[in-house]
Write a protein that holds these residues in place. Structure first.
Motif, mmCIF file in Angstrom:
data_model
loop_
_atom_site.group_PDB
_atom_site.id
_atom_site.type_symbol
_atom_site.label_atom_id
_atom_site.label_comp_id
_atom_site.label_asym_id
_atom_site.label_seq_id
_atom_site.Cartn_x
_atom_site.Cartn_y
_atom_site.Cartn_z
ATOM 1 N N ARG A 1 4.441 -69.212 -23.064
ATOM 2 C CA ARG A 1 5.190 -68.136 -22.040
ATOM 3 C C ARG A 1 4.585 -69.620 -20.571
ATOM 4 O O ARG A 1 6.579 -69.741 -20.109
ATOM 5 C CB ARG A 1 4.293 -67.323 -21.388
ATOM 6 C CG ARG A 1 4.410 -66.670 -20.108
ATOM 7 C CD ARG A 1 3.502 -65.582 -19.445
ATOM 8 N NE ARG A 1 3.608 -65.010 -18.477
ATOM 9 C CZ ARG A 1 4.150 -63.716 -18.118
ATOM 10 N NH1 ARG A 1 4.659 -63.687 -18.905
ATOM 11 N NH2 ARG A 1 3.740 -63.854 -16.610
ATOM 12 N N GLU A 2 4.366 -70.750 -20.548
ATOM 13 C CA GLU A 2 4.869 -71.769 -19.563
ATOM 14 C C GLU A 2 5.877 -72.777 -19.724
ATOM 15 O O GLU A 2 6.606 -72.658 -19.065
ATOM 16 C CB GLU A 2 2.934 -72.798 -19.944
ATOM 17 C CG GLU A 2 2.096 -71.901 -19.378
ATOM 18 C CD GLU A 2 0.351 -72.865 -19.735
ATOM 19 O OE1 GLU A 2 1.152 -73.787 -20.523
ATOM 20 O OE2 GLU A 2 -0.155 -72.775 -19.573
ATOM 21 N N GLU A 3 6.087 -72.865 -21.596
ATOM 22 C CA GLU A 3 7.173 -73.343 -21.688
ATOM 23 C C GLU A 3 8.716 -72.717 -21.422
ATOM 24 O O GLU A 3 9.863 -73.153 -21.026
ATOM 25 C CB GLU A 3 6.998 -74.344 -23.430
ATOM 26 C CG GLU A 3 5.888 -74.754 -23.529
ATOM 27 C CD GLU A 3 6.178 -76.612 -22.708
ATOM 28 O OE1 GLU A 3 7.518 -76.775 -21.880
ATOM 29 O OE2 GLU A 3 5.482 -76.514 -22.753
ATOM 30 N N THR A 4 8.472 -71.026 -21.574
ATOM 31 C CA THR A 4 9.579 -70.557 -21.338
ATOM 32 C C THR A 4 9.833 -70.770 -19.672
ATOM 33 O O THR A 4 11.200 -70.185 -19.314
ATOM 34 C CB THR A 4 9.415 -69.163 -22.199
ATOM 35 O OG1 THR A 4 9.447 -68.810 -23.124
ATOM 36 C CG2 THR A 4 10.225 -68.237 -21.326
ATOM 37 N N ALA A 5 9.089 -70.765 -19.036
ATOM 38 C CA ALA A 5 9.469 -70.457 -17.917
ATOM 39 C C ALA A 5 9.977 -71.570 -17.337
ATOM 40 O O ALA A 5 10.842 -72.067 -16.139
ATOM 41 C CB ALA A 5 8.154 -70.201 -16.807
ATOM 42 N N ARG A 6 10.139 -72.361 -18.484
ATOM 43 C CA ARG A 6 10.538 -74.552 -17.743
ATOM 44 C C ARG A 6 11.113 -74.666 -18.651
ATOM 45 O O ARG A 6 12.497 -75.153 -18.192
ATOM 46 C CB ARG A 6 9.175 -75.140 -18.262
ATOM 47 C CG ARG A 6 9.090 -76.099 -17.674
ATOM 48 C CD ARG A 6 8.257 -77.629 -18.127
ATOM 49 N NE ARG A 6 7.913 -77.357 -18.817
ATOM 50 C CZ ARG A 6 8.479 -78.530 -20.258
ATOM 51 N NH1 ARG A 6 9.524 -79.658 -19.867
ATOM 52 N NH2 ARG A 6 7.927 -78.604 -21.397
ATOM 53 N N LEU A 7 11.896 -73.887 -19.448
ATOM 54 C CA LEU A 7 12.397 -74.272 -20.745
ATOM 55 C C LEU A 7 13.590 -73.006 -20.869
ATOM 56 O O LEU A 7 15.330 -73.754 -22.074
ATOM 57 C CB LEU A 7 12.823 -75.098 -22.258
ATOM 58 C CG LEU A 7 11.725 -76.369 -22.235
ATOM 59 C CD1 LEU A 7 11.137 -76.493 -23.676
ATOM 60 C CD2 LEU A 7 11.933 -77.409 -21.870
ATOM 61 N N GLY A 8 12.882 -72.625 -20.445
ATOM 62 C CA GLY A 8 14.161 -71.090 -21.893
ATOM 63 C C GLY A 8 13.833 -70.368 -22.095
ATOM 64 O O GLY A 8 12.882 -70.879 -23.404
ATOM 65 N N TRP B 1 8.067 -60.894 -23.012
ATOM 66 C CA TRP B 1 7.427 -61.084 -22.214
ATOM 67 C C TRP B 1 7.108 -60.277 -20.502
ATOM 68 O O TRP B 1 7.290 -60.026 -18.980
ATOM 69 C CB TRP B 1 7.842 -62.300 -20.759
ATOM 70 C CG TRP B 1 8.660 -63.699 -22.279
ATOM 71 C CD1 TRP B 1 9.197 -64.047 -22.693
ATOM 72 C CD2 TRP B 1 7.369 -64.628 -22.927
ATOM 73 N NE1 TRP B 1 9.401 -64.993 -23.177
ATOM 74 C CE2 TRP B 1 7.966 -65.416 -23.602
ATOM 75 C CE3 TRP B 1 5.938 -63.721 -22.761
ATOM 76 C CZ2 TRP B 1 7.568 -66.016 -24.507
ATOM 77 C CZ3 TRP B 1 5.368 -65.280 -23.391
ATOM 78 C CH2 TRP B 1 5.802 -65.501 -24.417
ATOM 79 N N TRP B 2 8.518 -58.673 -20.968
ATOM 80 C CA TRP B 2 7.996 -57.504 -19.977
ATOM 81 C C TRP B 2 6.619 -57.251 -19.801
ATOM 82 O O TRP B 2 5.970 -57.287 -20.768
ATOM 83 C CB TRP B 2 8.613 -56.114 -21.438
ATOM 84 C CG TRP B 2 8.661 -55.044 -19.462
ATOM 85 C CD1 TRP B 2 10.205 -54.889 -19.157
ATOM 86 C CD2 TRP B 2 7.522 -54.040 -19.884
ATOM 87 N NE1 TRP B 2 9.421 -53.890 -18.653
ATOM 88 C CE2 TRP B 2 8.026 -53.429 -19.318
ATOM 89 C CE3 TRP B 2 6.931 -54.245 -20.526
ATOM 90 C CZ2 TRP B 2 7.637 -51.697 -18.956
ATOM 91 C CZ3 TRP B 2 5.624 -52.913 -20.653
ATOM 92 C CH2 TRP B 2 6.774 -51.839 -19.974
ATOM 93 N N PRO B 3 6.492 -57.033 -18.607
ATOM 94 C CA PRO B 3 7.043 -56.868 -17.237
ATOM 95 C C PRO B 3 7.296 -57.876 -15.908
ATOM 96 O O PRO B 3 7.677 -57.405 -15.379
ATOM 97 C CB PRO B 3 6.407 -55.218 -16.670
ATOM 98 C CG PRO B 3 4.663 -55.861 -16.882
ATOM 99 C CD PRO B 3 4.828 -56.498 -18.390
ATOM 100 N N SER B 4 6.945 -59.214 -16.336
ATOM 101 C CA SER B 4 7.147 -60.517 -15.463
ATOM 102 C C SER B 4 8.428 -60.148 -16.106
ATOM 103 O O SER B 4 9.711 -59.896 -16.171
ATOM 104 C CB SER B 4 6.402 -61.096 -16.280
ATOM 105 O OG SER B 4 7.409 -61.729 -17.162
ATOM 106 N N ALA B 5 8.260 -61.195 -14.804
ATOM 107 C CA ALA B 5 9.856 -61.729 -14.024
ATOM 108 C C ALA B 5 10.821 -62.677 -15.478
ATOM 109 O O ALA B 5 11.845 -62.989 -14.908
ATOM 110 C CB ALA B 5 9.979 -62.593 -12.971
ATOM 111 N N LEU B 6 10.013 -63.331 -16.468
ATOM 112 C CA LEU B 6 10.456 -63.891 -16.984
ATOM 113 C C LEU B 6 11.610 -63.263 -18.413
ATOM 114 O O LEU B 6 12.087 -63.409 -19.075
ATOM 115 C CB LEU B 6 9.617 -64.278 -18.365
ATOM 116 C CG LEU B 6 8.875 -65.540 -17.242
ATOM 117 C CD1 LEU B 6 7.900 -65.822 -18.392
ATOM 118 C CD2 LEU B 6 10.317 -66.939 -17.698
ATOM 119 N N ALA B 7 11.727 -61.427 -18.199
ATOM 120 C CA ALA B 7 11.645 -60.390 -19.411
ATOM 121 C C ALA B 7 12.892 -60.031 -18.677
ATOM 122 O O ALA B 7 14.164 -59.639 -18.851
ATOM 123 C CB ALA B 7 11.562 -58.852 -19.183
#
Length: 149
Positions: A44-51, A124-130
């Protein structure tokens, strides 16, 4: 449990003691959840940074060795129970060893990342990453340059 049952049957222990299946099941589920939290938190941390795709793959690369090492050490530790001259510790050792190794090498290394990649950002639902429109977090240097322009 089935594979451990076959191994125990070949070892001469065809019957499990009454509490062993529940105890080992609970231990393995708790361990699996712990390793999954470790892996997905990093993803999740890396997804916010790299996709999404790159974040999941980078998280697996970074945490895979730690999870594998912990699983092998735990399996070896429980393997020490198999030399005791009592039946319940031997049964516990075989079930936990096999369960930890399957969890370490198959579930955490292959299935969880594959499922995350297959689901895509819906993981990552329901967060903004989804949300479909992904914009990686800008690094501090990029933000400063953009602010000056």
């Amino acid at each position: 449990m089935g594979a451990a049952g076959l191994i125990l049957d070949k070892m001469g222990y065809p019957k499990l003691f009454v509490g062993i299946p529940l105890q080992t099941f609970l231990f393995l589920v708790a361990l699996g959840v712990d390793y999954t939290i470790f892996l997905t938190t990093r993803a999740r941390e890396e997804t916010a940074r790299l996709g999404h795709r790159q974040g999941v793959l980078h998280a697996l690369t970074v945490t895979g060795g730690v999870i594998t090492s912990a699983g092998v050490v735990l399996a070896a530790t429980f393997g020490a129970l198999s030399v005791l001259p009592l039946v319940p510790p031997v049964q516990t050792a075989v079930i936990i060893d096999l369960g930890v190794l399957v969890d370490t090498f198959l579930v955490r290394s292959l299935l969880v990342p594959a499922l995350a990649l297959h689901l895509g950002p819906r993981t990552w639902w329901p967060s903004a990453l989804a949300r479909l429109a992904f914009r990686p977090l800008a690094s501090a240097a990029v933000e400063r340059v953009a602010a000056r322009s």
